[in-house]
Design an enzyme around this catalytic site. Sequence first.
Site, PDB file in Angstrom:
ATOM      1  N   VAL A  75       0.847  -1.186   0.000  1.00  0.00           N
ATOM      2  CA  VAL A  75       0.000   0.000   0.000  1.00  0.00           C
ATOM      3  C   VAL A  75       0.882   1.236   0.000  1.00  0.00           C
ATOM      4  O   VAL A  75       1.759   1.390   0.866  1.00  0.00           O
ATOM      5  CB  VAL A  75      -0.934   0.012   1.226  1.00  0.00           C
ATOM      6  CG1 VAL A  75      -1.804   1.265   1.229  1.00  0.00           C
ATOM      7  CG2 VAL A  75      -1.793  -1.251   1.255  1.00  0.00           C
ATOM      8  N   PHE A 124       2.816  -0.984   4.456  1.00  0.00           N
ATOM      9  CA  PHE A 124       2.276   0.363   4.290  1.00  0.00           C
ATOM     10  C   PHE A 124       3.434   1.338   4.092  1.00  0.00           C
ATOM     11  O   PHE A 124       4.336   1.422   4.934  1.00  0.00           O
ATOM     12  CB  PHE A 124       1.451   0.766   5.504  1.00  0.00           C
ATOM     13  CG  PHE A 124       0.238  -0.091   5.717  1.00  0.00           C
ATOM     14  CD1 PHE A 124      -0.961   0.225   5.095  1.00  0.00           C
ATOM     15  CD2 PHE A 124       0.302  -1.211   6.531  1.00  0.00           C
ATOM     16  CE1 PHE A 124      -2.090  -0.568   5.281  1.00  0.00           C
ATOM     17  CE2 PHE A 124      -0.819  -2.009   6.726  1.00  0.00           C
ATOM     18  CZ  PHE A 124      -2.015  -1.684   6.099  1.00  0.00           C
ATOM     19  N   CYS A 125       3.400   2.054   2.968  1.00  0.00           N
ATOM     20  CA  CYS A 125       4.459   3.006   2.638  1.00  0.00           C
ATOM     21  C   CYS A 125       3.872   4.393   2.414  1.00  0.00           C
ATOM     22  O   CYS A 125       2.773   4.540   1.895  1.00  0.00           O
ATOM     23  CB  CYS A 125       5.217   2.565   1.381  1.00  0.00           C
ATOM     24  SG  CYS A 125       6.021   0.955   1.531  1.00  0.00           S
ATOM     25  N   GLU A 126       4.646   5.389   2.794  1.00  0.00           N
ATOM     26  CA  GLU A 126       4.319   6.778   2.479  1.00  0.00           C
ATOM     27  C   GLU A 126       5.458   7.325   1.635  1.00  0.00           C
ATOM     28  O   GLU A 126       6.631   7.164   1.979  1.00  0.00           O
ATOM     29  CB  GLU A 126       4.152   7.616   3.750  1.00  0.00           C
ATOM     30  CG  GLU A 126       2.983   7.195   4.627  1.00  0.00           C
ATOM     31  CD  GLU A 126       1.636   7.452   3.963  1.00  0.00           C
ATOM     32  OE1 GLU A 126       1.547   8.431   3.180  1.00  0.00           O
ATOM     33  OE2 GLU A 126       0.690   6.683   4.229  1.00  0.00           O
TER      34      GLU A 126
END
Length: 256
Positions: A57, A104-106
Amino acid sequence: MKESWHARRIGEAEEFWQEAFLDPASTFQTVKSTEISGEERRRLEVDVAIEERIALVLNGVKVADLPCLPSQLEELAVGHLVCEGFLEGIEDLVSVRVEDGEIFCEGRGGLKRKEARPAASEMRISPEAIYRALDEVHEGALIWRRTGGTHSALFLREDGRSRYFCEDVSRSSAVDKAVGSALMARADLSRSALITTGRLSSAIVSKAAMSRVPVLVSRAAPLMAGIDLAERLGMTLAAFARRPNLYIYTGEERIL
């Protein structure tokens, strides 16, 4: 110690398979199998590589479901996002966390994928350095030698040293993990060769190009689309690399 039919097939000493070398919780599972050899049958316990599908994500949007060994997941995420053009480089990654089977990555910027650009590196590498790296792949591929179910990838520096070895059930995920490992260590991939065991398809060539790798080598076969893409991008592509032979399809000038 339980019997290992893979060990017998490659002629290694039994001590090689001590449990300390591998974590069965994340790499393989032992199952029962029936071996048929001529007129004989016998029951064996054999090891099988584990495959899971991990959701990736980015900025709240799922961008991939990745088949992989459930290990080195942060490296997998970093490598995949760069190799698939979601990020320009690791400097564009703000954060990464693994939670309940998802990554989960930003990242900075949007979700528009970038295109691969021509390789500009003037690095040179010798055939012997490539053969030594392939020897290291064989020696380091513990999961493959135990299960026969993985691919491997590592980076070979211009000075002949190899780093960032990774194994995975998917050839793409093995490349992603190797790229992610190298980028997280701030390695300069423009002066490196990527050594892999998988076929050189256009998808694998594209991954190497997106991570700025100028030289791509496999002990397996190339595919025509992979050769065409490597030619367009000015990359060096070599395959069927097994001492003393190496077949270069594009970019011969980078092989000494």
